[in-house]
Scaffold this active site. Sequence first.
Site, PDB file in Angstrom:
ATOM      1  N   PRO A 124      57.811  38.687  16.024  1.00 17.47           N
ATOM      2  CA  PRO A 124      59.176  39.240  16.083  1.00 17.47           C
ATOM      3  C   PRO A 124      60.223  38.130  16.036  1.00 17.47           C
ATOM      4  O   PRO A 124      60.061  37.092  16.669  1.00 17.47           O
ATOM      5  CB  PRO A 124      59.201  39.963  17.434  1.00 17.47           C
ATOM      6  CG  PRO A 124      57.775  40.161  17.817  1.00 17.47           C
ATOM      7  CD  PRO A 124      57.011  39.026  17.199  1.00 17.47           C
ATOM      8  N   GLU A 125      61.266  38.359  15.261  1.00 21.06           N
ATOM      9  CA  GLU A 125      62.380  37.420  15.176  1.00 21.06           C
ATOM     10  C   GLU A 125      63.625  38.094  15.760  1.00 21.06           C
ATOM     11  O   GLU A 125      63.535  39.181  16.301  1.00 21.06           O
ATOM     12  CB  GLU A 125      62.595  36.987  13.713  1.00 21.06           C
ATOM     13  CG  GLU A 125      61.341  36.344  13.121  1.00 21.06           C
ATOM     14  CD  GLU A 125      61.520  35.890  11.677  1.00 21.06           C
ATOM     15  OE1 GLU A 125      62.643  35.570  11.282  1.00 21.06           O
ATOM     16  OE2 GLU A 125      60.516  35.860  10.952  1.00 21.06           O
TER      17      GLU A 125
ATOM     18  N   HIS B  33      45.488  46.392  26.662  1.00 23.71           N
ATOM     19  CA  HIS B  33      46.322  45.181  26.652  1.00 23.71           C
ATOM     20  C   HIS B  33      47.711  45.393  27.258  1.00 23.71           C
ATOM     21  O   HIS B  33      48.672  44.732  26.870  1.00 23.71           O
ATOM     22  CB  HIS B  33      46.466  44.628  25.227  1.00 23.71           C
ATOM     23  CG  HIS B  33      45.161  44.437  24.523  1.00 23.71           C
ATOM     24  ND1 HIS B  33      44.225  43.530  24.935  1.00 23.71           N
ATOM     25  CD2 HIS B  33      44.633  45.073  23.440  1.00 23.71           C
ATOM     26  CE1 HIS B  33      43.174  43.592  24.134  1.00 23.71           C
ATOM     27  NE2 HIS B  33      43.383  44.524  23.224  1.00 23.71           N
TER      28      HIS B  33
ATOM     29  N   ARG C  46      47.757  39.542  21.963  1.00 30.35           N
ATOM     30  CA  ARG C  46      47.381  38.132  21.817  1.00 30.35           C
ATOM     31  C   ARG C  46      47.827  37.274  22.995  1.00 30.35           C
ATOM     32  O   ARG C  46      47.441  36.117  23.099  1.00 30.35           O
ATOM     33  CB  ARG C  46      47.926  37.599  20.485  1.00 30.35           C
ATOM     34  CG  ARG C  46      47.311  38.367  19.309  1.00 30.35           C
ATOM     35  CD  ARG C  46      47.729  37.820  17.986  1.00 30.35           C
ATOM     36  NE  ARG C  46      47.292  36.454  17.806  1.00 30.35           N
ATOM     37  CZ  ARG C  46      47.571  35.718  16.737  1.00 30.35           C
ATOM     38  NH1 ARG C  46      48.299  36.244  15.763  1.00 30.35           N
ATOM     39  NH2 ARG C  46      47.151  34.486  16.628  1.00 30.35           N
TER      40      ARG C  46
END
Length: 294
Positions: free
Chosen positions: A2-3, A93, A112
């Site tokens: 994500p930016e 997660h 992750r």
Amino acid sequence: MPELPEVETVRRMLDESVRGLTIRSVALSGHRLREPIPATLPRRLRGRTIERVERTAKYLLIGLDRDLTILSHLGMSGRWLVLSPGQRLTLPHVHARIRFTDGTGLWFQDVRRFGLLRLVPTADLGRDPALARLGPDPVAEPPTGAGLRAVARGSRMAVKTFLMDQRRIAGLGNIYASEVLHRAGLDPRRHAGGLAPGEWEAVAAEIRAVLAEAIAGMGTTFSTYRTVWGEPGRYGESLRVYDRANEPCHRCGTPIRRIVQGQRSTFYCPSCQGGRSGPRRARAPRTPATRRAR
Ligand SMILES: [Zn+2]
């Protein structure tokens, strides 16, 4: 990853959906993210009310009453998810489950585990090491050609890598740096210190335009990014070069090329972005690209 536009989309949605709510309980998975989630987090958050949701670069700042802020980064795959009161969801997660007194849920999921959840006294945010080293946020402080040129003076860094350097300008990543340079008509391999004033003006203008358009489109979804309601971003269909290797440039038809710079993929059009003869403004027609699914 994500930016800025993806994080801004999450910020706006959190601001609409959880601002004003009071935390009843928090449960942690016990797994560490980029750094361990403080074990005291549930006790310190209980009873506090979310007063504001802000963003600096790719960091979310969830501001609570009594001088406490949750500093959060999505890393590679982090997601904030809002659950309506009574909504049941089974997801792997999930590393933090916040429950509000009205029954609304707020979960942080991160496959992750490069994301970040840190508690910072609000008064100390300016001194937090994660935020202190960031350059200006290009939405809060829209860049100018002269400003970028001053920061780049003398730099031998490739302009693509320069645009992704969070100490110089904070919020652009691989997707939007590639898009900005295509729209500005600049070869991503050129040295940042060698761009002419007019070329920096084009870069500054395209940074402002790309970010505004991507935020309006709720960001770009490649793999895991979703909005807080689980929807993908819509901006992916507007991308001109990113992840389009060997597909025709929308402007000139030349196959888009993929190279590696600083261990990251760069996508560019060798024709539109090839020359050193000054800025060529690549104004592509707004036909939606066909994108590979992945
Ligand atoms: Zn082209």
